[in-house]
Design a protein around this motif. Structure first.
Motif, PDB file in Angstrom:
ATOM      1  N   ARG A 154     -12.381 106.010  56.596  1.00 11.95           N
ATOM      2  CA  ARG A 154     -11.046 106.602  56.443  1.00 11.95           C
ATOM      3  C   ARG A 154     -10.230 106.321  57.703  1.00 11.95           C
ATOM      4  NH1 ARG A 154     -10.085 112.860  54.767  1.00 11.95           N
ATOM      5  NH2 ARG A 154     -10.340 111.954  52.657  1.00 11.95           N
ATOM      6  N   GLY A 155      -8.947 105.976  57.506  1.00 13.95           N
ATOM      7  CA  GLY A 155      -7.997 105.957  58.607  1.00 13.95           C
ATOM      8  C   GLY A 155      -7.736 104.627  59.279  1.00 13.95           C
ATOM      9  N   ASN A 189      -6.668  99.769  63.626  1.00 12.59           N
ATOM     10  CA  ASN A 189      -6.192 101.128  63.371  1.00 12.59           C
ATOM     11  C   ASN A 189      -4.951 101.110  62.480  1.00 12.59           C
ATOM     12  OD1 ASN A 189      -6.304 103.885  63.550  1.00 12.59           O
ATOM     13  ND2 ASN A 189      -5.622 104.023  65.671  1.00 12.59           N
ATOM     14  N   LEU A 190      -4.768 102.204  61.755  1.00 19.80           N
ATOM     15  CA  LEU A 190      -3.569 102.425  60.956  1.00 19.80           C
ATOM     16  C   LEU A 190      -2.685 103.463  61.637  1.00 19.80           C
ATOM     17  CD1 LEU A 190      -5.020 102.646  57.329  1.00 19.80           C
ATOM     18  CD2 LEU A 190      -3.352 100.962  58.130  1.00 19.80           C
ATOM     19  N   PRO A 191      -1.365 103.337  61.517  1.00 22.01           N
ATOM     20  CA  PRO A 191      -0.492 104.378  62.067  1.00 22.01           C
ATOM     21  C   PRO A 191      -0.693 105.692  61.324  1.00 22.01           C
ATOM     22  CG  PRO A 191       0.772 102.843  60.717  1.00 22.01           C
ATOM     23  CD  PRO A 191      -0.614 102.262  60.845  1.00 22.01           C
ATOM     24  N   ALA A 192      -0.359 106.786  61.982  1.00 23.93           N
ATOM     25  CA  ALA A 192      -0.568 108.123  61.408  1.00 23.93           C
ATOM     26  C   ALA A 192       0.043 108.238  60.013  1.00 23.93           C
ATOM     27  CB  ALA A 192       0.018 109.173  62.342  1.00 23.93           C
ATOM     28  N   ILE A 250      -6.085 109.046  69.302  1.00 20.70           N
ATOM     29  CA  ILE A 250      -7.198 108.624  68.449  1.00 20.70           C
ATOM     30  C   ILE A 250      -8.289 109.682  68.477  1.00 20.70           C
ATOM     31  CG2 ILE A 250      -9.063 106.948  68.170  1.00 20.70           C
ATOM     32  CD1 ILE A 250      -7.203 104.808  69.208  1.00 20.70           C
ATOM     33  N   ALA A 251      -8.706 110.108  67.289  1.00 22.74           N
ATOM     34  CA  ALA A 251      -9.894 110.944  67.133  1.00 22.74           C
ATOM     35  C   ALA A 251     -10.867 110.131  66.286  1.00 22.74           C
ATOM     36  CB  ALA A 251      -9.549 112.263  66.455  1.00 22.74           C
ATOM     37  N   THR A 305      -6.418 113.519  65.067  1.00 24.87           N
ATOM     38  CA  THR A 305      -6.804 114.817  65.625  1.00 24.87           C
ATOM     39  C   THR A 305      -8.230 115.172  65.206  1.00 24.87           C
ATOM     40  OG1 THR A 305      -6.069 116.161  63.743  1.00 24.87           O
ATOM     41  CG2 THR A 305      -4.401 115.590  65.406  1.00 24.87           C
ATOM     42  N   ARG A 306      -8.840 116.069  65.951  1.00 25.99           N
ATOM     43  CA  ARG A 306     -10.185 116.539  65.600  1.00 25.99           C
ATOM     44  C   ARG A 306     -10.162 117.287  64.270  1.00 25.99           C
ATOM     45  NH1 ARG A 306     -13.969 113.744  67.164  1.00 25.99           N
ATOM     46  NH2 ARG A 306     -15.308 115.409  66.330  1.00 25.99           N
ATOM     47  N   ASP A 307      -9.075 118.018  63.995  1.00 25.61           N
ATOM     48  CA  ASP A 307      -8.975 118.731  62.723  1.00 25.61           C
ATOM     49  C   ASP A 307      -9.024 117.751  61.555  1.00 25.61           C
ATOM     50  OD1 ASP A 307      -8.855 121.164  63.963  1.00 25.61           O
ATOM     51  OD2 ASP A 307      -6.679 121.400  63.764  1.00 25.61           O
ATOM     52  N   GLN A 308      -8.390 116.602  61.707  1.00 25.18           N
ATOM     53  CA  GLN A 308      -8.407 115.599  60.640  1.00 25.18           C
ATOM     54  C   GLN A 308      -9.804 114.997  60.465  1.00 25.18           C
ATOM     55  OE1 GLN A 308      -5.316 113.079  62.218  1.00 25.18           O
ATOM     56  NE2 GLN A 308      -3.720 114.019  60.934  1.00 25.18           N
TER      57      GLN A 308
END
Length: 291
Positions: free
Chosen positions: A63-64, A123-126, A259-260, A269-272
């Protein structure tokens, strides 16, 4: 004024294992994930021994971010939960945007002989991390060649050089991905964005690059090493000897976002990351949602 990029640092690939015991060479500096923003990691598989690769990469999540798989020799079969399935052979490329989530496997389609290939993580942008996943399979014959002078052959996979446009376009980070071969005393100048991150991974022979700004000389980068460059508008490289040199030249615009990272998940983020883990555990991982 057009400025040539000079060598900033060199990073050796590190022996590692992934999947079901597959031996790889990995570029991902410990404790510095995202150092080559937006490039996250580069793996090389290169072995004549089936025991080094036969276990393959059974089904696993992402993911991501995006994965780019390039085969030079041998064959790998891809399957994912979306129903995509295909065999990637010599010269073929698979470009997969995991985005909100994908489950896939990559297994060798051979039980002997040489297997040589790469997987690059971008990486992908947010704003795109929770978009629907996408899959592209590109045959070797569909990758155009840029041959600016004798001894130089560049397969343009993504981006554009000298009017030659690769089959992969429309990616947020505007990547340039080139499989470059240099013969004899060949040298080449590749135009690049002055704001891009530009790196080159040498996998055969030795490449010569302009040395650091403090020096007017050159530096030799040997096989299984990745070179990072200072800013500039031209990536210049030449063959260091009479033998063939091959390298991947990679350029893309940095995202400059937090980056997390945890295993196969790259978020902001860590939440994500916790959400990705929870989604995977409770069976909702492959549902495309926006959070």
């Amino acid at each position: 004024m057009n400025t040539k990029r000079t060598l900033q640092a060199v990073y050796p690939a590190q022996p590692s294992r992934d999947g079901d015991g597959v031996r790889i060479q990995r570029i991902a500096p410990a404790g510095q994930f995202g150092l080559f923003d937006p490039f996250l990691m580069l793996d090389e598989i290169a072995s004549d021994h089936a025991a080094d690769y036969i276990g393959g990469f059974p089904e696993h999540p992402h993911r991501g971010f995006e994965t780019v798989t390039l085969m030079l020799k041998g064959r790998m079969r891809h399957r994912d939960h979306l129903g995509n399935e295909g065999i990637i052979g010599p010269g073929d490329v698979q470009w997969m945007s995991a985005a909100s989530g994908i489950l896939h496997s990559e297994m060798p389609e051979q039980d002997e002989g040489q297997l040589h290939g790469f997987q690059l993580w971008i990486n992908l942008p947010a704003r795109e991390k929770m978009a629907p996943p996408q899959y592209r399979e590109i045959q070797a014959d569909d990758i155009p060649l840029w041959q600016p002078c004798p001894g130089v052959v560049a397969r343009v996979i993504a981006g554009q050089i000298g009017g030659i446009q690769g089959p992969v376009q429309g990616v947020a980070t505007q990547p340039l991905v080139v499989d470059l071969t240099l013969e004899g005393q060949a040298k080449v100048d590749i135009p690049v964005s002055s704001t891009a991150t530009v790196v080159a991974y040498v996998f055969r022979g030795e490449a010569t690059l302009p040395a650091s700004p403090a020096s007017s000389g050159t530096a030799v980068v040997s096989a299984q090493h990745l070179a990072r460059t200072h800013p500039g508008e031209t990536f210049s490289v030449s063959n260091s000897g009479s033998h063939t040199t091959q390298l991947l030249v990679l350029a893309a615009e940095p995202l400059n976002e937090p980056i997390a990272h945890y295993g196969p998940f790259v978020m902001n983020t860590r939440d994500q990351i916790e959400q990705a883990l929870n989604d995977f555990r409770n069976g909702t991982f492959t549902e495309t949602t926006t959070r």
